[in-house]
Design a protein around this motif. Structure first.
Motif, PDB file in Angstrom:
ATOM      1  N   ARG A 336       7.064  -3.730 -10.703  1.00  0.00           N
ATOM      2  CA  ARG A 336       7.064  -2.408 -10.083  1.00  0.00           C
ATOM      3  C   ARG A 336       7.114  -2.506  -8.556  1.00  0.00           C
ATOM      4  NH1 ARG A 336       4.776   2.009 -12.995  1.00  0.00           N
ATOM      5  NH2 ARG A 336       4.485   3.795 -11.647  1.00  0.00           N
ATOM      6  N   LEU A 340      10.612  -1.431  -7.359  1.00  0.00           N
ATOM      7  CA  LEU A 340      10.511  -0.002  -7.043  1.00  0.00           C
ATOM      8  C   LEU A 340       9.748   0.268  -5.745  1.00  0.00           C
ATOM      9  CD1 LEU A 340       9.638   1.433 -10.579  1.00  0.00           C
ATOM     10  CD2 LEU A 340      11.803   1.602  -9.404  1.00  0.00           C
ATOM     11  N   GLU A 342       6.514   0.251  -5.563  1.00  0.00           N
ATOM     12  CA  GLU A 342       5.303   1.015  -5.877  1.00  0.00           C
ATOM     13  C   GLU A 342       4.151   0.075  -6.194  1.00  0.00           C
ATOM     14  OE1 GLU A 342       6.218   3.551  -9.130  1.00  0.00           O
ATOM     15  OE2 GLU A 342       7.340   4.975  -7.900  1.00  0.00           O
ATOM     16  N   GLY A 346       1.302   3.633  -8.594  1.00  0.00           N
ATOM     17  CA  GLY A 346       2.552   4.380  -8.573  1.00  0.00           C
ATOM     18  C   GLY A 346       2.885   4.961  -7.216  1.00  0.00           C
ATOM     19  N   ASN A 348       4.229   4.714  -3.310  1.00  0.00           N
ATOM     20  CA  ASN A 348       5.218   3.924  -2.559  1.00  0.00           C
ATOM     21  C   ASN A 348       4.566   3.243  -1.357  1.00  0.00           C
ATOM     22  OD1 ASN A 348       7.029   6.299  -3.787  1.00  0.00           O
ATOM     23  ND2 ASN A 348       8.170   4.410  -3.587  1.00  0.00           N
ATOM     24  N   TYR A 359      17.271  -2.405  -6.848  1.00  0.00           N
ATOM     25  CA  TYR A 359      16.558  -1.169  -7.166  1.00  0.00           C
ATOM     26  C   TYR A 359      17.159  -0.606  -8.454  1.00  0.00           C
ATOM     27  CZ  TYR A 359      14.114   3.209  -6.425  1.00  0.00           C
ATOM     28  OH  TYR A 359      13.275   4.283  -6.565  1.00  0.00           O
ATOM     29  N   LYS A 361      18.366   1.736 -11.657  1.00  0.00           N
ATOM     30  CA  LYS A 361      18.876   3.114 -11.755  1.00  0.00           C
ATOM     31  C   LYS A 361      17.946   3.972 -12.615  1.00  0.00           C
ATOM     32  CE  LYS A 361      23.729   1.839 -11.390  1.00  0.00           C
ATOM     33  NZ  LYS A 361      24.968   1.662 -12.145  1.00  0.00           N
ATOM     34  N   HIS A 362      17.660   3.484 -13.806  1.00  0.00           N
ATOM     35  CA  HIS A 362      16.812   4.236 -14.735  1.00  0.00           C
ATOM     36  C   HIS A 362      17.313   5.653 -14.929  1.00  0.00           C
ATOM     37  CE1 HIS A 362      13.284   1.325 -13.866  1.00  0.00           C
ATOM     38  NE2 HIS A 362      13.890   0.997 -14.986  1.00  0.00           N
TER      39      HIS A 362
END
Lengths: 802, 237
Positions: A336, A340, A342, A346, A348, A359, A361-362
C-alpha cells in the motif's frame, strides 16, 4: 635440589602462563579494539572488496597450508567490521529471545511420517504453534531438526542458559554454528545450501559455514564420534572409514600470499540466497510452468524491499509493522505504501514509487475492497478458482536440498489461499496446516507426545511398510538380473524404492484377497517359485535350489520379522503378556508347498511334512519349532493396501491399536478432529480446540496485475458459486479417514455463506440496476437543467422576448 | 473529519431552523436591536420550547402514539399510486440516511453484509421515486424569477424576497441535486471508469451528498410543517 626443582617448575609454570596469556591477551585486545570500530556508512555506493584473512573460532588467522586447520569463524572474520552481537540479534537469529514477534509467520513443523506427527513449533508467540519447551525440545533438538534452514546463530549458538537442561546435546563435539553471514551474502556460485543442510545433519556445526560457502573442503562426521570427543583431540588415526573426525582442507590457491581470502560479497543479498529457504511452490507444478514473483521478474531482489541495517531486523513489509516497530519509514515498504502512497490507516502520508513501483489503476473496483481486503488477497499466492492449492515450502517440506536421496517431503500438507480476517480487521490470504499428533489429556489441555515415545508405545503397529520393505529388500539379493521382488495385494503391486520404502502401482483389474510375493520381470509378475509337486520324482531340482536361495536371502535379515506378529497371523499388542512369545528370536523362514515344508538347516535345504493346523499356509512363512506364521501379518497387509497411493501414513485401525497401547488418556489429532477410544474400544472423532489448524499470512508470490483476482470483473468473486467464497477445504492430516473437518472459504472469513450467495445473486440484476440508475440520473439532470435554463431565461429576460 | 462536519452541520441547521421559527413566530424578536439581547431572547425561546416538548405529550413513547403520528401524515390522503410512491420514498430515504450515517459515524470499517445489501436496494428505490417525484412535483416547487434589473436594491437582502416557501423550494432542489450526486456516486464506482483516486473521490462525494440531502430533507420537512401550521393558524383565525 628441591629449591632448584621448585624454581624450574615455577619458571615453567610462569612461562606457560605467559604463553597462554600472550595467546589470549591479544585476542581479547583485538576483539575489544575491533568491536569499537564504528560501522557508519560513508556514503559510498559500491560494495567494498572483501580481501580479508580468515580467522578461526580462537581468533587465530587461518593458514591454508597448516596441518588440521580450523574452520573459519564469522564472529572473528566478519566481526571486526560488522559488530557480531548486533547482527546476531537480528530477525533470522533472535527467535528464542525476541519479544517482538510481529505478524505471524510460518512456524517450523516437527514432522515424523512414521508416527503421523506434524506439530507446528515456534519460539515466537504465534497462535496455533507450540513452543519448543512445551514439546521438550531443546536448542540442540531444534538445531538438529531445523538447522538445515537456519542461517546459524540463535538455537545453533545457544547462550549458556539454553544449553543447561539438555544432557543429550553434543555441542562439544559439533561445536556451534555461528551466524552464517555467507548464507545470505556470499555471491559466489560455490555457496551451497544443500551442503549446509548435510553438514548440520552430520553434526558438523562449526564446519558447516566453511563447507557451505566453499571456503574449504569439509569431511568427516561429528555425529559418528563419541560424545567425549573435542576438536582439540584432533583426528582419529585408527579410523579412516567410519568415525572420521571432521576436518577442513583449504585450497592455498584461493588465498593470496598474505593468506587473505577474496570473498565475493553481495549487498543486498541475491534472491537466490533467500529462496533457498523461502520458496513456495504448488504441488505438482512443473518447473517450466513456474513463474517468479512479479517483483523478481521486474528485476528487483527480495532484499530491495525486505531491507535491514546492521541490526538485521528485517523489514517484513506488512501493514502495521511500522507501528509494531515504531519506525514510520517502514510504511513505504508495504504494498500500500509503495504503490499507493498510503499508510496503514489509508492516509496519503507515504511517498510512493520506491524503486519505480507503478501506481495501480484499480479501475472500477469500489473503495470497500481496499478497506476490507489486503492487497495480497487479489494479487498474491494461488488463485482460488478450482479449490485450494496445495503448496510446499522450503522450510516445511525441505525443498531445495539436493543430493542422491530426495529430501523433499509430502508432509506437512499446506494449503493456500485461506482468506481470513487479520488482526487489523482485513481479510488476508493465509496458508494453513492441520496439525497431526499424539497427545495425552491433562485436565482441559492436550499435551503432545513426542514421536519417539509414540514409536516405543506402538511397537510394530506402525511398521507395516518397514516389514514389507525389509522382506522385499532381503529377496532382492536372491533376484536374478532384470527381476524385482514385488508384493501383490488387492489390485496393487508394491516394490522397494530407493528410500527403502514402498512404491505402489496398479496391478490387474480385480481385487484379490490376501497377498502374494512375486518377481517382476519384463512387466509381468512371475511367482517366486512355480507350483510343483514335492513328492513327484520328476520335479525340477532347480526349483528347490530356487527355494533354498530365497530362504537364505530371507534368513539374512531377521529384523524383517514383525515382532508384534503372533504366529497365527493376528496381532499381539506390544504390552500384551503374550508378546514375548512372538519375538523374532528363533524364527526361521520356511517354504510350504502342498504338504511339504522346506527349511534351512545348517545352510542346507531340508524337507519335513508341513504341520497340519487351523491355518493352512502356502508359500513363504515364518516358523519357530512346530509353529507357523504368515510372512506378513493381516494388519500389515491391510495397512499397506489401504495406504497404497495415499500420502497419509496412518489408518484408523493403526490409530485404534496405538491408542489402546498408549492408555486411556491418549488421543490422536488429525484433520481437525480429535480421535480417542470410547468405552467399547472403538475410535471416535470429535471437534476440539487442540485440533484447530495453524494459519499464517502469505505475501508472495505476487502475480502480475493481469492475473489478479477481479481482473475479469466482479464475478471473479461475486457469483453464486465463486471459488473465492464457496471453495471447500477438507482437514487433511496424517490419518487416512473420512472423519475430518470440512470448512468453506466463507467460514474462514467469518462470513455467512448464505449472504454471499444472495449477494452473488444481486450481481445478476446489477446490469439492470445500472441501467435504471443511468436513466434516473439522466432524467433528474435533465429536469434540473431544464428548470435552471428556464430560470436563467427569465432572469435574463430572454424567455419573455417574443 | 466527516464526523465533525456532520455534527457541526447538524448543529448549524438546528440553529438556523430554530432561529427561523423564533424570528418568524416571535413578535419580540424583530424588536431586539442589540444582538446580545436578541441571542438571549432566542436562547430562552429555545429552552422554553425544549421544556414544552419534554414536558408535553410524547407520542413516540408508545406504539399507539407512533401509529397515530404516522396516520396523521398527509400522505395517506394521496391517490393510491402517489401514496405508495411517497411511502416508498420516505421509507427508502429513512433507511438510507439511518444506515449510512450509522456506519459512517460509528463503524470504522464501513457498511457491509445485509445492511449494505439493503442499502443498495433502498438506493435503487430512492432513485426511482426521486425521479418520479421530480417529474410530477417539480412544478410545485419552482417559481420563475423576474427579469434581473441591475439595481442597488440587489445588495439589500430584505428585498431579495427570501421567504419560507422559497426556502422550501430551494430545499427541494438541493435535495434533487444531492440525490443526483448520490446516484452518480453510486453508479460510477460500479463502472470501469474510475481509478483508485476516482473511487476515493466519489466515495467522498457519496458521503457528503448524502449529508447534504439529509440536511435538505430536514429543512424541507421543517418548512413544510411551518407552512402548514401557518396556513392552519390563518384558516383557524
Amino acid at each position: 635440589m628441591k629449591t632448584q626443582d621448585l624454581l624450574t617448575r615455577g619458571l615453567a609454570a610462569g612461562a606457560l602462563l605467559a604463553f597462554l596469556g600472550a595467546g589470549l591477551a591479544p585476542a581479547q585486545e583485538n576483539t575489544e579494539k575491533k568491536a569499537q570500530l564504528p560501522h557508519v556508512w560513508d556514503g559510498g555506493k559500491s560494495t567494498p572488496v572483501h580481501l580479508i584473512e580468515l580467522r578461526d573460532e580462537n581468533d587465530k588467522p587461518i593458514i591454508p597450508t597448516e596441518t588440521n586447520p580450523f574452520p573459519y569463524s564469522a564472529r572473528y572474520t566478519c566481526g571486526p567490521c560488522h559488530e557480531y552481537a548486533k547482527v546476531a540479534a537480528g530477525r533470522h537469529f533472535n527467535a528464542p529471545i525476541s519479544r517482538k514477534d510481529g505478524r505471524p509467520g510460518q512456524p517450523w513443523f516437527l514432522v515424523d511420517a512414521a508416527t503421523g506427527t506434524v506439530i507446528p513449533v515456534s519460539y515466537r508467540d504465534w497462535p496455533g504453534s507450540f513452543s519448543p519447551e512445551s514439546l521438550g525440545l531443546t536448542a540442540w533438538n531444534m538445531t538438529m531438526l531445523f538447522g538445515r534452514n537456519m542461517p546459524g546463530g540463535g538455537t545453533a549458538e545457544p547462550p549458556a542458559e539454553m544449553e543447561a537442561p539438555d544432557p543429550s546435546a553434543r555441542w562439544t563435539v559439533s561445536g556451534k554454528a555461528e551466524v552464517n553471514c555467507l548464507a545470505c551474502h556470499n555471491a559466489s556460485p560455490k555457496q551451497d545450501h544443500s551442503e549446509w543442510a548435510k553438514e548440520v545433519l552430520r553434526e558438523n556445526l562449526r564446519w558447516a559455514a566453511t563447507a557451505a560457502a566453499g571456503l574449504g573442503e569439509v569431511g568427516g562426521m561429528a555425529s559418528r564420534l563419541p560424545s567425549t570427543w573435542d576438536i582439540y583431540d584432533g583426528p582419529n588415526p585408527d579410523d579412516h572409514e567410519w568415525a572420521v573426525v571432521p576436518y577442513v582442507k583449504y585450497d592455498p590457491k584461493d588465498f593470496d600470499s598474505k593468506h587473505r581470502y577474496r570473498f565475493d560479497i553481495s549487498y543486498p543479498p541475491t534472491s537466490n540466497r533467500c529462496l533457498a529457504c523461502h520458496s513456495v511452490t504448488p504441488v505438482g507444478q512443473a518447473l517450466s510452468d513456474s513463474d517468479p514473483d512479479v517483483h523478481l521478474a521486474a528485476g528487483l531482489k527480495c532484499a530491495d524491499c525486505h531491507r535491514n541495517d546492521l541490526g538485521h531486523d528485517m523489514t517484513r513489509g506488512y501493514e502495521g509493522e511500522a507501528a509494531d516497530k515504531g519506525r514510520a519509514m517502514l510504511e513505504s515498504f508495504t504494498c500500500r505504501g509503495c504503490h499507493l502512497g498510503e499508510d496503514a490507516e489509508g492516509e496519503n502520508r507515504v511517498t510512493p514509487g520506491r524503486l519505480g513501483a507503478p501506481y495501480p489503476k484499480h479501475a472500477g473496483i469500489p473503495l470497500v475492497h481496499f478497506k476490507r481486503l489486503t492487497c495480497t488477497v487479489c494479487h498474491s499466492g494461488s488463485v482460488l478458482k478450482d479449490g485450494f492449492t496445495r503448496v510446499r515450502t522450503s522450510r516445511a517440506n525441505r525443498l531445495a536440498i539436493y543430493g542422491v536421496a530426495s529430501w523433499a517431503t509430502d508432509f506437512p500438507f499446506i494449503y493456500e489461499p485461506i482468506y481470513a480476517e487479520n488482526s487489523r480487521g482485513k481479510i488476508a490470504p493465509n496458508r494453513i496446516v492441520w496439525p497431526s499428533y499424539w497427545g495425552r489429556i491433562s485436565g482441559k489441555a492436550i499435551i503432545p507426545v513426542k514421536p519417539e515415545e509414540v514409536a516405543v508405545a506402538a511397537g510394530d503397529i506402525l511398521k507395516a511398510e518397514e516389514h514389507a520393505a525389509r522382506v522385499l529388500a532381503a529377496l532382492t539379493t536372491a533376484a536374478a538380473e532384470g527381476e524385482t521382488p514385488v508384493l501383490v495385494s488387492g489390485d496393487r503391486m508394491f516394490r522397494l524404492n530407493v528410500d527403502a520404502g514402498l512404491d505402489a502401482s496398479a496391478y490387474g483389474t480385480q481385487k484379490k484377497n490376501g497377498w502374494s510375493l512375486g518377481m517382476l520381470k519384463d512387466g509381468a509378475v512371475l511367482p517366486m517359485v512355480p507350483d510343483f509337486d514335492p513328492d513327484s520324482p520328476d520335479r525340477d531340482p532347480g526349483l528347490e535350489t530356487r527355494v533354498q536361495e530365497l530362504l537364505t536371502a530371507l534368513s539374512a535379515d531377521p529384523a524383517a520379522v514383525s515382532t508384534a506378529l503372533a504366529l497365527d497371523g493376528t496381532l499381539a499388542a506390544p504390552d500384551d503378556p503374550a508378546a514375548p512369545a512372538v519375538k523374532p528370536d528363533g524364527r526361521t523362514p520356511v517354504f510350504i508347498m502342498k504338504k511339504t515344508l522346506y527349511r534351512l538347516s545348517a545352510g542346507y535345504l531340508e524337507t519335513v511334512p508341513a504341520p497340519e493346523g487351523k491355518a493352512i499356509l502356502k508359500g513363504f512363512a515364518w516358523a519357530r519349532g512346530d509353529e507357523l506364521g504368515p510372512l506378513f501379518s493381516d494388519l500389515d497387509i491391510r495397512t499397506i493396501s489401504q495406504k497404497a497411493g495415499r500420502e497419509q501414513t496412518l489408518t484408523e485401525e493403526q490409530v485404534t491399536l496405538v491408542l489402546g497401547a498408549m492408555g486411556k488418556s491418549a488421543v490422536y489429532i488429525s484433520g481437525g478432529r480429535l480421535f480417542r477410544l470410547n468405552g467399547k474400544g472403538r475410535l471416535t472423532a470429535e471437534r476440539s480446540e487442540a485440533a484447530k489448524p495453524v494459519m499464517w499470512p502469505l505475501a508472495h508470490d505476487v502475480r502480475p496485475a493481469q492475473q489478479s483476482l477481479g481482473r475479469n470483473g466482479c464475478s471473479d468473486c461475486h457469483s453464486v458459486n465463486s471459488g473465492f467464497f464457496f471453495s471447500k477445504l477438507d482437514g487433511r492430516g496424517a490419518l487416512l479417514t473420512k472423519k475430518t473437518e470440512k470448512r468453506s472459504s466463507t467460514s474462514f472469513m467469518g462470513m455467512s455463506g448464505l449472504f454471499q450467495r444472495l449477494f452473488g445473486l444481486t450481481f445478476l440484476v446489477r446490469p439492470i440496476l445500472k441501467i435504471v440508475l443511468i436513466f434516473c440520473g439522466l432524467v433528474i439532470a435533465a429536469m434540473f437543467l431544464y428548470a435552471g435554463f428556464r430560470a436563467l431565461g427569465r432572469i435574463s429576460g430572454l424567455s419573455d422576448r417574443k | 473529519m466527516y464526523t465533525a462536519i456532520t455534527v457541526l452541520s447538524a448543529l448549524l441547521l438546528f440553529v438556523l431552523l430554530t432561529f427561523h421559527r423564533f424570528w418568524a413566530t416571535n413578535e419580540q424578536a424583530g424588536k431586539n436591536l442589540v444582538i446580545t439581547s436578541l441571542l438571549g431572547t432566542y436562547a430562552r425561546w429555545v429552552k422554553t420550547g425544549a421544556n414544552r416538548i419534554c414536558g408535553g405529550k410524547k407520542p413516540w413513547k408508545s406504539p399507539e402514539g407512533c401509529l397515530a403520528v404516522i396516520r396523521k401524515m398527509p400522505v395517506w390522503g394521496f391517490p393510491v399510486f402517489e401514496k405508495w410512491l411517497f411511502l416508498l420514498f420516505y421509507l427508502s430515504f429513512l433507511y438510507l440516511a439511518a444506515s449510512g450515517l450509522f456506519f459512517a459515524l460509528f463503524i470504522p470499517r464501513g457498511m457491509s453484509g445485509y445492511p449494505l445489501l439493503l442499502h443498495v436496494a433502498a438506493g435503487a428505490a430512492f432513485a426511482i421515486c426521486l425521479t418520479v417525484i421530480v417529474i410530477t412535483r417539480a412544478k410545485d416547487y419552482i417559481e420563475m424569477p423576474k427579469p434581473l434589473v441591475l439595481d442597488i436594491s440587489l445588495l439589500d437582502p430584505r428585498r431579495l424576497g427570501i421567504t419560507t416557501i422559497r426556502g422550501q423550494y430551494a430545499a427541494f432542489w438541493v435535495l434533487v441535486v444531492a440525490g443526483f450526486f448520490l446516484l452518480l456516486s453510486a453508479l460510477l464506482p460500479m463502472m470501469p471508469f474510475l481509478r483508485y483516486d476516482g473511487q476515493k473521490l466519489f466515495f467522498g462525494v457519496h458521503r457528503y451528498s448524502a449529508l447534504v440531502s439529509i440536511l435538505a430533507a430536514v429543512t424541507f420537512a421543517d418548512f413544510e410543517f411551518y407552512i402548514k401550521k401557518k396556513i392552519g393558524a390563518r384558516s383557524g383565525s
